[in-house]
Design a protein around this motif. Structure first.
Motif, PDB file in Angstrom:
ATOM      1  N   ASP A 254       0.847  -1.176   0.000  1.00 22.65           N
ATOM      2  CA  ASP A 254       0.000   0.000   0.000  1.00 22.65           C
ATOM      3  C   ASP A 254       0.895   1.242   0.000  1.00 22.65           C
ATOM      4  OD1 ASP A 254      -1.693   2.143   0.637  1.00 22.65           O
ATOM      5  OD2 ASP A 254      -2.994   0.870   1.819  1.00 22.65           O
TER       6      ASP A 254
ATOM      7  N   LYS B 296       0.212   4.382   0.466  1.00 19.39           N
ATOM      8  CA  LYS B 296      -0.035   5.328   1.555  1.00 19.39           C
ATOM      9  C   LYS B 296       0.642   4.885   2.843  1.00 19.39           C
ATOM     10  CE  LYS B 296      -4.158   7.364  -0.281  1.00 19.39           C
ATOM     11  NZ  LYS B 296      -5.442   7.923  -0.014  1.00 19.39           N
ATOM     12  N   LYS B 297       0.635   3.578   3.116  1.00 20.97           N
ATOM     13  CA  LYS B 297       1.334   3.078   4.297  1.00 20.97           C
ATOM     14  C   LYS B 297       2.837   3.249   4.145  1.00 20.97           C
ATOM     15  CE  LYS B 297      -2.162  -0.252   5.645  1.00 20.97           C
ATOM     16  NZ  LYS B 297      -2.524  -1.658   5.734  1.00 20.97           N
TER      17      LYS B 297
ATOM     18  N   ALA C 260       4.323   5.608   2.418  1.00 24.89           N
ATOM     19  CA  ALA C 260       4.610   7.038   2.593  1.00 24.89           C
ATOM     20  C   ALA C 260       4.617   7.401   4.062  1.00 24.89           C
ATOM     21  CB  ALA C 260       3.578   7.872   1.834  1.00 24.89           C
ATOM     22  N   TRP C 261       3.690   6.860   4.822  1.00 24.36           N
ATOM     23  CA  TRP C 261       3.653   7.124   6.264  1.00 24.36           C
ATOM     24  C   TRP C 261       4.912   6.597   6.925  1.00 24.36           C
ATOM     25  CZ3 TRP C 261       3.732   3.674  10.348  1.00 24.36           C
ATOM     26  CH2 TRP C 261       3.522   4.250  11.617  1.00 24.36           C
TER      27      TRP C 261
ATOM     28  N   GLU D 201       1.355  13.110   3.328  1.00 24.36           N
ATOM     29  CA  GLU D 201       0.250  12.728   2.482  1.00 24.36           C
ATOM     30  C   GLU D 201       0.729  12.543   1.065  1.00 24.36           C
ATOM     31  OE1 GLU D 201      -3.829  14.846   1.128  1.00 24.36           O
ATOM     32  OE2 GLU D 201      -3.242  15.071   3.224  1.00 24.36           O
ATOM     33  N   ILE D 202       0.110  11.582   0.359  1.00 23.90           N
ATOM     34  CA  ILE D 202       0.411  11.411  -1.057  1.00 23.90           C
ATOM     35  C   ILE D 202      -0.849  11.481  -1.864  1.00 23.90           C
ATOM     36  CG2 ILE D 202       2.513  10.093  -0.745  1.00 23.90           C
ATOM     37  CD1 ILE D 202       0.866   7.581  -1.434  1.00 23.90           C
TER      38      ILE D 202
END
Length: 98
Positions: free
Chosen positions: A85, A87-88, A90-91, A97-98
């Motif tokens: 994922d 987004k995970k 990126a975190w 935020e992406i």
């Protein structure tokens, strides 16, 4: 002393490794697709019905946008080693935020 240092190191490394190991939910979204070095990511992504995202490609992976459920299974069947994922990821890397 060495055992304590080893335990501290392992505890610090466990969270990122656990986050990487968590499989994403099979839903539309943005994913990081990791392919073997002898394969190109574009055909793998296209075979799964997704499309590549971004102007820059990494040697072993690429971001892909999936518009329909079932894309994760199709990516793996097409030859992806790992699908994460985005987004995970990126975190985990500290991006807000992406």
């Amino acid at each position: 002393m060495r055992l304590e240092l080893l335990l501290m190191t392992l505890s610090v490394l466990c969270a990122p490794i656990a986050a990487l190991g968590m499989l994403p939910e099979d839903r539309p979204g943005l994913y990081l697709v990791v392919v073997p070095p002898w394969r190109a990511a574009d055909p793998v992504i296209a075979a799964a019905g997704a499309h590549p995202v971004g102007p820059v490609r990494a040697p072993l992976g690429e971001f892909a946008a999936a518009d329909a459920p079932g894309t994760l299974a199709r990516l793996r069947a097409a030859g992806a080693w790992v699908v994460l994922d985005a987004k995970k990821m990126a975190w985990l890397c500290g991006a807000a935020e992406i």
